[in-house]
Design an enzyme around this catalytic site. Structure first.
Site, PDB file in Angstrom:
ATOM      1  N   HIS A 257      40.557 -36.589 -24.889  1.00 62.29           N
ATOM      2  CA  HIS A 257      39.857 -37.729 -24.282  1.00 62.29           C
ATOM      3  C   HIS A 257      38.439 -37.856 -24.800  1.00 62.29           C
ATOM      4  CE1 HIS A 257      39.562 -40.529 -20.615  1.00 62.29           C
ATOM      5  NE2 HIS A 257      40.491 -40.980 -21.414  1.00 62.29           N
TER       6      HIS A 257
ATOM      7  N   HIS B 111      34.821 -33.156 -13.080  1.00 62.41           N
ATOM      8  CA  HIS B 111      35.627 -33.254 -14.313  1.00 62.41           C
ATOM      9  C   HIS B 111      37.039 -32.776 -13.965  1.00 62.41           C
ATOM     10  CE1 HIS B 111      36.537 -33.416 -18.486  1.00 62.41           C
ATOM     11  NE2 HIS B 111      35.823 -32.419 -18.968  1.00 62.41           N
TER      12      HIS B 111
ATOM     13  N   MET C 157      37.459 -37.833  -4.567  1.00 57.64           N
ATOM     14  CA  MET C 157      37.833 -37.197  -5.834  1.00 57.64           C
ATOM     15  C   MET C 157      39.120 -37.800  -6.393  1.00 57.64           C
ATOM     16  SD  MET C 157      35.445 -35.364  -6.568  1.00 57.64           S
ATOM     17  CE  MET C 157      33.951 -34.910  -5.758  1.00 57.64           C
TER      18      MET C 157
ATOM     19  N   PHE D 141      38.879 -40.589  -8.237  1.00 61.59           N
ATOM     20  CA  PHE D 141      38.571 -42.014  -8.433  1.00 61.59           C
ATOM     21  C   PHE D 141      37.319 -42.170  -9.284  1.00 61.59           C
ATOM     22  CE2 PHE D 141      41.458 -42.134  -5.005  1.00 61.59           C
ATOM     23  CZ  PHE D 141      42.160 -43.318  -5.181  1.00 61.59           C
TER      24      PHE D 141
ATOM     25  N   HIS E 208      35.342 -43.357 -13.103  1.00 65.22           N
ATOM     26  CA  HIS E 208      35.268 -42.766 -14.437  1.00 65.22           C
ATOM     27  C   HIS E 208      33.980 -43.219 -15.101  1.00 65.22           C
ATOM     28  CE1 HIS E 208      36.409 -41.624 -18.529  1.00 65.22           C
ATOM     29  NE2 HIS E 208      37.222 -40.780 -17.916  1.00 65.22           N
TER      30      HIS E 208
ATOM     31  N   ASP F   4      43.501 -37.773 -12.615  1.00 64.18           N
ATOM     32  CA  ASP F   4      43.620 -36.638 -11.703  1.00 64.18           C
ATOM     33  C   ASP F   4      44.273 -36.986 -10.366  1.00 64.18           C
ATOM     34  OD1 ASP F   4      42.547 -34.696 -13.344  1.00 64.18           O
ATOM     35  OD2 ASP F   4      40.497 -35.271 -12.856  1.00 64.18           O
TER      36      ASP F   4
HETATM   37  N1  ACO Z   1      34.093 -42.153  -4.748  1.00 64.17           N
HETATM   38  C1  ACO Z   1      33.168 -42.887  -4.132  1.00 64.17           C
HETATM   39  N2  ACO Z   1      32.119 -43.425  -4.780  1.00 64.17           N
HETATM   40  C2  ACO Z   1      32.020 -43.204  -6.086  1.00 64.17           C
HETATM   41  C3  ACO Z   1      32.966 -42.448  -6.799  1.00 64.17           C
HETATM   42  C4  ACO Z   1      34.035 -41.907  -6.074  1.00 64.17           C
HETATM   43  N3  ACO Z   1      34.967 -41.183  -6.670  1.00 64.17           N
HETATM   44  N4  ACO Z   1      32.620 -42.393  -8.091  1.00 64.17           N
HETATM   45  C5  ACO Z   1      31.490 -43.092  -8.207  1.00 64.17           C
HETATM   46  N5  ACO Z   1      31.131 -43.572  -7.002  1.00 64.17           N
HETATM   47  C6  ACO Z   1      29.954 -44.365  -6.699  1.00 64.17           C
HETATM   48  C7  ACO Z   1      28.737 -43.456  -6.571  1.00 64.17           C
HETATM   49  O1  ACO Z   1      28.571 -42.957  -5.277  1.00 64.17           O
HETATM   50  C8  ACO Z   1      27.641 -44.368  -7.018  1.00 64.17           C
HETATM   51  O2  ACO Z   1      27.333 -45.237  -5.955  1.00 64.17           O
HETATM   52  P1  ACO Z   1      25.799 -45.732  -5.731  1.00 64.17           P
HETATM   53  O3  ACO Z   1      25.426 -46.476  -6.990  1.00 64.17           O
HETATM   54  O4  ACO Z   1      25.892 -46.584  -4.512  1.00 64.17           O
HETATM   55  O5  ACO Z   1      24.979 -44.483  -5.546  1.00 64.17           O
HETATM   56  C9  ACO Z   1      28.287 -45.219  -8.106  1.00 64.17           C
HETATM   57  O6  ACO Z   1      29.689 -45.224  -7.802  1.00 64.17           O
HETATM   58  C10 ACO Z   1      28.090 -44.617  -9.508  1.00 64.17           C
HETATM   59  O7  ACO Z   1      28.518 -43.260  -9.467  1.00 64.17           O
HETATM   60  P2  ACO Z   1      28.092 -42.153 -10.515  1.00 64.17           P
HETATM   61  O8  ACO Z   1      28.507 -40.828  -9.984  1.00 64.17           O
HETATM   62  O9  ACO Z   1      26.663 -42.323 -10.907  1.00 64.17           O
HETATM   63  O10 ACO Z   1      28.967 -42.602 -11.755  1.00 64.17           O
HETATM   64  P3  ACO Z   1      29.258 -41.743 -13.019  1.00 64.17           P
HETATM   65  O11 ACO Z   1      29.554 -42.641 -14.133  1.00 64.17           O
HETATM   66  O12 ACO Z   1      28.180 -40.723 -13.231  1.00 64.17           O
HETATM   67  O13 ACO Z   1      30.531 -40.948 -12.473  1.00 64.17           O
HETATM   68  C11 ACO Z   1      32.448 -39.768 -12.177  1.00 64.17           C
HETATM   69  C12 ACO Z   1      31.738 -40.785 -13.066  1.00 64.17           C
HETATM   70  C13 ACO Z   1      31.664 -38.447 -12.205  1.00 64.17           C
HETATM   71  C14 ACO Z   1      33.839 -39.541 -12.709  1.00 64.17           C
HETATM   72  C15 ACO Z   1      32.505 -40.316 -10.727  1.00 64.17           C
HETATM   73  O14 ACO Z   1      33.227 -41.513 -10.674  1.00 64.17           O
HETATM   74  C16 ACO Z   1      33.065 -39.283  -9.772  1.00 64.17           C
HETATM   75  O15 ACO Z   1      32.332 -38.409  -9.313  1.00 64.17           O
HETATM   76  N6  ACO Z   1      34.385 -39.373  -9.469  1.00 64.17           N
HETATM   77  C17 ACO Z   1      35.030 -38.362  -8.641  1.00 64.17           C
HETATM   78  C18 ACO Z   1      35.340 -37.109  -9.474  1.00 64.17           C
HETATM   79  C19 ACO Z   1      36.493 -37.332 -10.412  1.00 64.17           C
HETATM   80  O16 ACO Z   1      37.510 -37.913 -10.020  1.00 64.17           O
HETATM   81  N7  ACO Z   1      36.357 -36.828 -11.623  1.00 64.17           N
HETATM   82  C20 ACO Z   1      37.422 -36.892 -12.631  1.00 64.17           C
HETATM   83  C21 ACO Z   1      36.974 -37.661 -13.811  1.00 64.17           C
HETATM   84  S1  ACO Z   1      38.328 -38.018 -14.899  1.00 64.17           S
HETATM   85  C22 ACO Z   1      38.778 -36.522 -15.568  1.00 64.17           C
HETATM   86  O17 ACO Z   1      38.070 -35.570 -15.660  1.00 64.17           O
HETATM   87  C23 ACO Z   1      40.242 -36.478 -16.017  1.00 64.17           C
END
Ligand code: ACO
Length: 383
Positions: free
Chosen positions: A194, A229, A264, A266, A268, A319
């Site tokens: 990826h 991640h 978790m 959700f 990307h 995930d």
């Molecule tokens: N649930 C609720 N809100 C979320 C989520 C989520 N899963 N992901 C992002 N947001 C919100 C944040 O709270 C933030 O809101 P705000 O602007 O009001 O403060 C906004 O969306 C932006 O979030 P960031 O964390 O800054 O976005 P970033 O691009 O850094 O995050 C990430 C990407 C880390 C994947 C994030 O979406 C997340 O933490 N998801 C949950 C963990 C996850 O599922 N990771 C797996 C990634 S895919 C993989 O590894 C196969």
């Protein structure tokens, strides 16, 4: 005396928190989030690979840059199977790692230990090391697991002729059903590669210092472990497990979102409207949950997805539905992220090779936000 450096003048470099949107290098291995292209590994769409390929074909594609012919695939599979043996010194280490350890720590430690027993003596051995890691990883994980669960010292060399089959066979102690092997194979294909995600970036940073293969993979495992991640598939399962039915899940989720909690599985960093891998794994999750009488779990998952789409315009990443699919295969939750490792070793390896082929030390800059220069304070005068 003037200090000369490559540092841009203050204010001319742009700071992007988390390197969000920063182009950090080139790759020919995969496309992530490029409009109109979708996710491809060396030009092959993820949909085609998940439909037609086996994981071993995909691993070969990543390592050697082209799909294997039949004889090449057979030889590759044979080499991977021949690489299953665990050196006795590593078995001893696995037996001494506490049963309470997280299996990701087991894989990290085992990779590092293997690097002391079978070090990469020259870069010419890189492909050999990557095939060795692909071959040994499932056995290492399950040797440790079964030893600490039941005191059994399993034979890591058995288990059919594919990584998917061997993993399920060693986990359950019996040959798995063909449908389960195929589901596992698809999951490994989806997790294989990826682009410059956090763990791959880590592997490339280590490789860029001209360090050895094992160091790069060990570091990548550490980066993958976190819940933002790879660890998200385990966290997603814990969330789904905490819900007793879809209505309860909806009410709980609304509370969590009101408290600004992250859900978790959700969202990307790169994809903005969907993760193409999720659609594929969701079909498998449904199929297997139906077959194993776990539809409540699947229905809860679907409700969580619906609430996230309605309330946050957010979509599941790979995930989220991997969690219920793994549960339907009888896989314990702490094994979820380690499965990601068994697969991603192929992508990490391909990136280490790519980095080495055209290397430049990866060394970005930081914006200094510390104190102004100040005079030294002798110890006795500090309060
Ligand atoms: N649930 C609720 N809100 C979320 C989520 C989520 N899963 N992901 C992002 N947001 C919100 C944040 O709270 C933030 O809101 P705000 O602007 O009001 O403060 C906004 O969306 C932006 O979030 P960031 O964390 O800054 O976005 P970033 O691009 O850094 O995050 C990430 C990407 C880390 C994947 C994030 O979406 C997340 O933490 N998801 C949950 C963990 C996850 O599922 N990771 C797996 C990634 S895919 C993989 O590894 C196969």
């Amino acid at each position: 005396m003037s200090h000369v450096s490559n540092r841009p003048a203050t204010g001319t470099a742009t700071l992007r928190a988390g390197l969000d949107g920063v182009l950090a290098g080139e790759t020919r291995l995969s496309t992530v989030g490029i409009t109109g292209v979708g996710l491809t590994y060396l030009g092959y769409s993820i949909e085609d690979l998940a439909e037609h390929a086996t994981f071993e074909e995909v691993a070969y594609l990543l390592l050697y840059g082209q799909l294997p012919t039949q004889p090449q695939l057979k030889a590759f599979r044979d080499r991977i199977v021949a690489h299953r043996g665990i050196p006795p010194e590593l078995c001893q280490v696995l037996e001494r790692i506490p049963s309470s350890a997280h299996p990701m720590d087991v894989l990290r430690t085992a990779t590092s230990m293997l690097g002391t027993l079978e070090p990469e003596k020259s870069p010419q051995e890189a492909l050999h090391v990557s095939e060795r890691l692909l071959g040994i990883m499932p056995g290492v994980l399950l040797y440790w697991y079964r030893f600490h669960q039941s005191g059994q010292r399993i034979d890591p060399t058995i288990g059919g002729d594919s990584i998917a089959e061997q993993f399920l066979w060693l986990l359950h102690g019996r040959p798995p059903e063909a449908l389960h092997v195929r589901a596992m194979d698809v999951s490994l294909i989806l997790y294989a590669e990826h682009e410059w995600n956090a763990s791959t970036f880590t592997a490339r940073v280590v490789a860029s210092t001209l360090s050895d293969f094992y160091s790069a993979i060990t570091a990548a495992i550490g980066a993958l472990r976190g819940p933002l991640h790879g660890g998200a598939n385990e966290a997603a399962m814990e969330l789904i497990d905490s819900m007793r039915d879809p209505d309860y899940a909806e009410a709980r989720l609304l509370e969590m979102l009101a408290k600004k909690e992250k859900i978790m599985g959700f969202g990307h960093r790169v994809y903005k409207s969907c993760d193409p891998r999720s659609d594929i794994i969701q079909v498998w999750a449904r199929k297997l949950c139906e077959a194993t009488d776990l539809m409540l779990l699947y229905d809860i998952s679907e409700r969580i997805e619906a609430v996230m789409r309605r309330e946050k315009k957010m979509f599941p990443n790979l995930d989220f539905y991997s969690a219920s699919m793994y549960r339907s295969l009888g896989i314990p939750t702490p094994m979820f992220t380690p499965i990601f490792v068994l697969s991603r070793v192929s992508g990490w390896s391909a990136h280490i090779l790519e980095q080495r082929a055209n290397n430049r030390l990866i060394r970005p800059l930081a914006e200094y936000v510390g104190p102004e220069p100040r005079p030294w304070q002798p110890l006795e005068s500090r309060s």
